[in-house]
Design an enzyme around this catalytic site. Structure first.
Site, PDB file in Angstrom:
ATOM      1  N   TYR A 202       1.047  -1.014   0.039  1.00  0.00           N
ATOM      2  CA  TYR A 202       0.082   0.135  -0.079  1.00  0.00           C
ATOM      3  C   TYR A 202       0.905   1.299   0.104  1.00  0.00           C
ATOM      4  CZ  TYR A 202      -3.089   3.796   1.378  1.00  0.00           C
ATOM      5  OH  TYR A 202      -3.755   4.884   1.639  1.00  0.00           O
ATOM      6  N   LYS A 237     -12.200  11.749 -10.511  1.00  0.00           N
ATOM      7  CA  LYS A 237     -11.260  12.873 -10.815  1.00  0.00           C
ATOM      8  C   LYS A 237     -11.964  14.225 -10.960  1.00  0.00           C
ATOM      9  CE  LYS A 237      -8.325   9.799 -13.297  1.00  0.00           C
ATOM     10  NZ  LYS A 237      -8.213   9.133 -14.740  1.00  0.00           N
ATOM     11  N   ARG A 291      -9.813   2.969 -23.335  1.00  0.00           N
ATOM     12  CA  ARG A 291     -10.607   3.990 -24.100  1.00  0.00           C
ATOM     13  C   ARG A 291     -10.163   5.228 -24.361  1.00  0.00           C
ATOM     14  NH1 ARG A 291     -11.622   3.653 -18.533  1.00  0.00           N
ATOM     15  NH2 ARG A 291     -11.331   5.630 -17.474  1.00  0.00           N
TER      16      ARG A 291
HETATM   17  C1  MV4 Z   1      -3.446   1.874  -4.993  1.00  0.00           C
HETATM   18  C2  MV4 Z   1      -3.229   2.714  -3.796  1.00  0.00           C
HETATM   19  C3  MV4 Z   1      -2.010   2.663  -2.862  1.00  0.00           C
HETATM   20  N1  MV4 Z   1      -1.269   1.474  -3.143  1.00  0.00           N
HETATM   21  N2  MV4 Z   1      -2.507   0.808  -4.969  1.00  0.00           N
HETATM   22  C4  MV4 Z   1      -7.525   3.311  -6.598  1.00  0.00           C
HETATM   23  C5  MV4 Z   1      -8.044   3.140  -8.048  1.00  0.00           C
HETATM   24  C6  MV4 Z   1      -7.307   1.904  -8.754  1.00  0.00           C
HETATM   25  N3  MV4 Z   1      -7.135   2.436  -9.923  1.00  0.00           N
HETATM   26  C7  MV4 Z   1      -5.993   1.805  -7.958  1.00  0.00           C
HETATM   27  N4  MV4 Z   1      -6.235   2.715  -6.756  1.00  0.00           N
HETATM   28  C8  MV4 Z   1      -5.205   2.776  -5.797  1.00  0.00           C
HETATM   29  N5  MV4 Z   1      -4.272   1.902  -5.771  1.00  0.00           N
HETATM   30  C9  MV4 Z   1      -1.562   0.526  -3.893  1.00  0.00           C
HETATM   31  N6  MV4 Z   1      -0.841  -0.229  -4.058  1.00  0.00           N
HETATM   32  C10 MV4 Z   1      -4.127   4.006  -4.076  1.00  0.00           C
HETATM   33  C11 MV4 Z   1      -5.026   4.145  -4.754  1.00  0.00           C
HETATM   34  C12 MV4 Z   1      -5.824   5.129  -4.745  1.00  0.00           C
HETATM   35  C13 MV4 Z   1      -6.153   6.033  -5.934  1.00  0.00           C
HETATM   36  C14 MV4 Z   1      -5.337   5.734  -6.992  1.00  0.00           C
HETATM   37  C15 MV4 Z   1      -5.359   6.721  -7.975  1.00  0.00           C
HETATM   38  C16 MV4 Z   1      -6.139   7.723  -7.959  1.00  0.00           C
HETATM   39  C17 MV4 Z   1      -6.789   8.089  -6.773  1.00  0.00           C
HETATM   40  C18 MV4 Z   1      -6.941   7.132  -5.776  1.00  0.00           C
HETATM   41  C19 MV4 Z   1      -7.709   7.479  -4.780  1.00  0.00           C
HETATM   42  C20 MV4 Z   1      -7.532   6.585  -3.762  1.00  0.00           C
HETATM   43  C21 MV4 Z   1      -6.728   5.141  -3.841  1.00  0.00           C
END
Ligand code: MV4
Length: 446
Positions: A202, A237, A291
């Site tokens: 994480y 977003k 997309r």
């Molecule tokens: C994560 C992360 C932190 N660590 N993976 C959220 C959507 C999905 N596309 C992947 N996401 C995340 N993956 C790891 N290993 C935090 C997120 C995340 C996030 C990612 C991109 C844009 C906004 C976000 C908001 C909360 C969490």
């Protein structure tokens, strides 16, 4: 080239596709639900077909109705836009089985990228850096323990069929692992009809940075740099910018090069977006979107490339006319998503737009489907338009954005415009100092 394209979408993206088609001399077929009889995408198109009642399941997601609309209008291709059926491999397959070109990648690539475990394993094997973790589904509680210990806490459990943030569980310590695994499996089963999950390290406060690519059917691939999409709330977003305030030209060229090579090796076609988390030092792949995306205009503003036209050309079997060395990045662009929502609570606020006046002038672009007197139907997404502003540098862009937002008049419904005006007064935002959790924190304290 196609003579006629059916646009299987609504709102601003349907208009965006219609404009690209007309700029290329292609005629357009709109489809619409009965809630969209008076929509701008229907008015502008050369022809229109009503495909069903207001609920999306019965209209914009109704595959037989869409195929029938293609057949009665003699459309040679269908553009899915974003959302709805844009990443539905079944839809792509069915359309192609009817000898209609799906404007997007091959169904196999949609399927591959829809499986987040397979996507990650595939791009990692092609040299793309990924988040530390196992590129396989977690089989048992015991295995989860071993994996999490090896990765180091905190870990994140993700749904293989997830994406867009649904079905994720943060696990701070070993004591919470067993229960989190059960909950994640159950939620994934309920949401996606699949209980396949995987484990990653994480990352706590990264930025979300994504790379735009464009590929033809002959293995030519270019990248069009990055977009920084870190300003988000509950995985929606809110504002996107290009270039990222924290990426320089050499990083862009390095990551873009890695991504282009991987995409070429995959045999991918069309436009695509490769999403990364960035911790200030390293990039970690999380997902790929197959997309055209909502935020594509910021890339168009800094590169001058019309991504929707290029996407259509690629689908028609034309070779890319742009090479990587022809692509240059000029100035800075920011997109603000104008949603019909309360600017503090984000509660959707459909209704009648009693007044609409869009800003204009040098460096200002509006992609919107609303007009004075338009009734926003309650059935669909609350995005009613996008304001995209370009400037010679980020400072210029911010000043112009403030100017344009000040000109913008939308009356009768609440919008996110006041949020952006306020955000522009924040020193951290102005300095480009933000990460994926920053906006939610800002909204709590404001
Ligand atoms: C994560 C992360 C932190 N660590 N993976 C959220 C959507 C999905 N596309 C992947 N996401 C995340 N993956 C790891 N290993 C935090 C997120 C995340 C996030 C990612 C991109 C844009 C906004 C976000 C908001 C909360 C969490």
């Amino acid at each position: 080239m196609f003579e006629k394209i059916l646009i299987a979408n609504r709102g601003e993206i349907a208009l965006r596709i219609h404009r690209a088609c007309h700029d290329m001399g292609i005629s357009t077929v709109a489809v619409h639900s009965t809630a969209d009889d008076d929509a701008m995408h229907v008015r502008l198109a050369d022809e229109s077909v009503c495909i069903g009642p207001p609920p999306a399941m019965e209209s914009y997601l109704n595959i037989p109705a869409l195929v029938a609309a293609c057949e009665i209008s003699n459309a040679q291709a269908v553009h899915p836009g974003y959302g709805f059926l844009a990443e539905n491999a079944k839809f792509a397959e069915i359309v192609e089985a009817h000898n209609i070109k799906f404007i997007g990648p091959k169904a196999e690539h949609i399927t591959l990228m829809g499986d987040k475990i397979a996507a990650k394993a595939t791009v990692e094997a092609l040299g793309v850096p990924v988040v530390p973790g196992a590129d396989k589904a977690v089989e048992s509680g015991k295995e989860a323990e071993q994996l999490a210990d090896a990765i180091g806490y905190p870990v994140l459990i993700k749904a293989a069929a997830g994406g867009g943030g649904r079905g994720m569980k943060i696990v701070p310590t070993p004591a919470e692992l067993a229960e989190a695994l059960l909950t994640a499996r159950a939620e994934s089963q309920a949401a996606f009809n699949s209980d396949s999950v995987y484990i990653e390290k994480y990352l706590s406060d990264p930025r979300h940075i994504e790379i735009q690519v464009l590929a033809d059917q002959y293995g030519n691939v270019v990248h069009l740099g990055e977009r920084d999409c870190s300003l988000q709330r509950r995985h929606q977003k809110i504002l996107e910018e290009a270039p990222s305030p924290v990426i320089d030209a050499s990083e862009r060229a390095r990551l873009g090069g890695i991504v282009s090579e991987a995409i070429a090796n995959l045999g991918y076609e069309g436009v695509g977006t490769i999403e990364f988390l960035y911790d200030g030092k390293n990039f970690y792949f999380i997902e790929m979107n197959t997309r055209i995306q909502v935020e594509h205009p910021v890339t168009e503003m800094v590169t001058g490339v019309d991504l929707v036209c290029e996407q259509i050309r690629a689908a028609a079997g034309e070779e890319l006319t742009i090479r990587q060395e022809d692509i240059s990045f000029t100035g800075h662009a920011i997109e603000c998503r104008i949603n019909a929502e309360h600017p503090q609570t984000f509660v959707p606020n459909p209704g009648t737009v009693s007044q609409f006046h869009a800003p204009g002038g040098v460096g200002v672009r509006i992609d919107s489907s609303i007009y004075t007197g338009y009734q926003i139907p309650p059935y669909y997404d609350s995005l009613i338009g996008k304001l995209i502003v370009h400037g010679s540098c980020r400072e210029d862009c911010l000043r112009r954005l403030n100017r344009a937002l000040g000109e913008f008049v939308v009356e009768g419904v609440e919008t996110t415009i006041p949020l952006f005006l306020k955000l522009l007064t924040n020193a951290e935002f102005r300095a480009g100092n933000y990460h994926i959790r920053w906006l939610e924190h800002y909204l709590e304290i404001e």
